[in-house]
Design a protein around this motif. Sequence first.
Motif, PDB file in Angstrom:
ATOM      1  N   VAL A  53      78.123  36.468  -5.353  1.00 45.34           N
ATOM      2  CA  VAL A  53      77.092  36.587  -4.312  1.00 45.34           C
ATOM      3  C   VAL A  53      77.588  37.467  -3.170  1.00 45.34           C
ATOM      4  O   VAL A  53      76.858  38.329  -2.674  1.00 45.34           O
ATOM      5  CB  VAL A  53      76.693  35.180  -3.795  1.00 45.34           C
ATOM      6  CG1 VAL A  53      75.834  35.275  -2.549  1.00 45.34           C
ATOM      7  CG2 VAL A  53      75.971  34.417  -4.881  1.00 45.34           C
ATOM      8  N   ILE A  54      78.832  37.294  -2.773  1.00 43.33           N
ATOM      9  CA  ILE A  54      79.396  38.084  -1.677  1.00 43.33           C
ATOM     10  C   ILE A  54      79.436  39.563  -2.055  1.00 43.33           C
ATOM     11  O   ILE A  54      79.028  40.431  -1.276  1.00 43.33           O
ATOM     12  CB  ILE A  54      80.792  37.575  -1.305  1.00 43.33           C
ATOM     13  CG1 ILE A  54      80.713  36.191  -0.692  1.00 43.33           C
ATOM     14  CG2 ILE A  54      81.486  38.533  -0.343  1.00 43.33           C
ATOM     15  CD1 ILE A  54      82.040  35.490  -0.579  1.00 43.33           C
ATOM     16  N   VAL A  55      79.905  39.862  -3.263  1.00 38.00           N
ATOM     17  CA  VAL A  55      79.981  41.259  -3.703  1.00 38.00           C
ATOM     18  C   VAL A  55      78.579  41.862  -3.779  1.00 38.00           C
ATOM     19  O   VAL A  55      78.366  43.019  -3.389  1.00 38.00           O
ATOM     20  CB  VAL A  55      80.720  41.362  -5.056  1.00 38.00           C
ATOM     21  CG1 VAL A  55      80.563  42.732  -5.668  1.00 38.00           C
ATOM     22  CG2 VAL A  55      82.186  41.021  -4.872  1.00 38.00           C
ATOM     23  N   HIS A  56      77.606  41.076  -4.233  1.00 35.41           N
ATOM     24  CA  HIS A  56      76.226  41.564  -4.281  1.00 35.41           C
ATOM     25  C   HIS A  56      75.715  41.908  -2.880  1.00 35.41           C
ATOM     26  O   HIS A  56      75.096  42.955  -2.677  1.00 35.41           O
ATOM     27  CB  HIS A  56      75.324  40.519  -4.931  1.00 35.41           C
ATOM     28  CG  HIS A  56      73.879  40.876  -4.906  1.00 35.41           C
ATOM     29  ND1 HIS A  56      73.336  41.889  -5.663  1.00 35.41           N
ATOM     30  CD2 HIS A  56      72.853  40.370  -4.180  1.00 35.41           C
ATOM     31  CE1 HIS A  56      72.047  41.980  -5.415  1.00 35.41           C
ATOM     32  NE2 HIS A  56      71.729  41.060  -4.518  1.00 35.41           N
ATOM     33  N   HIS A  57      75.989  41.045  -1.913  1.00 38.88           N
ATOM     34  CA  HIS A  57      75.541  41.298  -0.542  1.00 38.88           C
ATOM     35  C   HIS A  57      76.254  42.508   0.065  1.00 38.88           C
ATOM     36  O   HIS A  57      75.647  43.278   0.804  1.00 38.88           O
ATOM     37  CB  HIS A  57      75.766  40.069   0.339  1.00 38.88           C
ATOM     38  CG  HIS A  57      74.782  38.984   0.091  1.00 38.88           C
ATOM     39  ND1 HIS A  57      73.466  39.045   0.457  1.00 38.88           N
ATOM     40  CD2 HIS A  57      74.929  37.779  -0.506  1.00 38.88           C
ATOM     41  CE1 HIS A  57      72.846  37.949   0.119  1.00 38.88           C
ATOM     42  NE2 HIS A  57      73.721  37.145  -0.489  1.00 38.88           N
ATOM     43  N   ILE A  58      77.523  42.680  -0.259  1.00 39.35           N
ATOM     44  CA  ILE A  58      78.246  43.846   0.261  1.00 39.35           C
ATOM     45  C   ILE A  58      77.664  45.131  -0.327  1.00 39.35           C
ATOM     46  O   ILE A  58      77.497  46.128   0.374  1.00 39.35           O
ATOM     47  CB  ILE A  58      79.757  43.716  -0.035  1.00 39.35           C
ATOM     48  CG1 ILE A  58      80.375  42.645   0.862  1.00 39.35           C
ATOM     49  CG2 ILE A  58      80.474  45.054   0.169  1.00 39.35           C
ATOM     50  CD1 ILE A  58      81.828  42.338   0.562  1.00 39.35           C
ATOM     51  N   HIS A  59      77.298  45.091  -1.607  1.00 41.91           N
ATOM     52  CA  HIS A  59      76.736  46.283  -2.248  1.00 41.91           C
ATOM     53  C   HIS A  59      75.321  46.595  -1.784  1.00 41.91           C
ATOM     54  O   HIS A  59      74.829  47.691  -2.037  1.00 41.91           O
ATOM     55  CB  HIS A  59      76.766  46.138  -3.771  1.00 41.91           C
ATOM     56  CG  HIS A  59      78.125  46.353  -4.343  1.00 41.91           C
ATOM     57  ND1 HIS A  59      78.638  47.604  -4.579  1.00 41.91           N
ATOM     58  CD2 HIS A  59      79.093  45.489  -4.705  1.00 41.91           C
ATOM     59  CE1 HIS A  59      79.844  47.507  -5.071  1.00 41.91           C
ATOM     60  NE2 HIS A  59      80.164  46.217  -5.155  1.00 41.91           N
ATOM     61  N   GLN A  60      74.677  45.657  -1.111  1.00 40.10           N
ATOM     62  CA  GLN A  60      73.342  45.929  -0.580  1.00 40.10           C
ATOM     63  C   GLN A  60      73.393  46.910   0.590  1.00 40.10           C
ATOM     64  O   GLN A  60      72.378  47.474   0.955  1.00 40.10           O
ATOM     65  CB  GLN A  60      72.661  44.637  -0.142  1.00 40.10           C
ATOM     66  CG  GLN A  60      72.108  43.849  -1.284  1.00 40.10           C
ATOM     67  CD  GLN A  60      71.389  42.614  -0.813  1.00 40.10           C
ATOM     68  OE1 GLN A  60      71.856  41.916   0.080  1.00 40.10           O
ATOM     69  NE2 GLN A  60      70.257  42.342  -1.416  1.00 40.10           N
ATOM     70  N   GLY A  61      74.553  47.093   1.141  1.00 40.28           N
ATOM     71  CA  GLY A  61      74.724  48.095   2.179  1.00 40.28           C
ATOM     72  C   GLY A  61      74.361  47.630   3.564  1.00 40.28           C
ATOM     73  O   GLY A  61      74.325  46.437   3.858  1.00 40.28           O
TER      74      GLY A  61
END
Length: 85
Positions: A53-61
């Motif tokens: 979830v954290i990596v997904h949120h970081i990749h959202q920019g």
Amino acid sequence: MTARSPLRLRLCLSLWGMAWALFGLTAFSLVDRPGWAVACGLLLLLTLVDLAVIVHHIHQGPHYQPGRNIPPYEPDHGGRGRYGH
């Protein structure tokens, strides 16, 4: 009012928790403690989900994780909105 999301800190803490859960899973498996090994395995699974979830949120920019050069969003003050809808 101008808080930023501490995703990088959460990423580090999640990696730290994942390392300890993996260590606990291995150690308790070796000393024949299946209950504690299962608990550490569940904790490891939880940290992996949190990491995803954290990596997904970081990749959202910057929309999800704005940097210092992006001003904070205007807070919602309730009511009918800016355009009267």
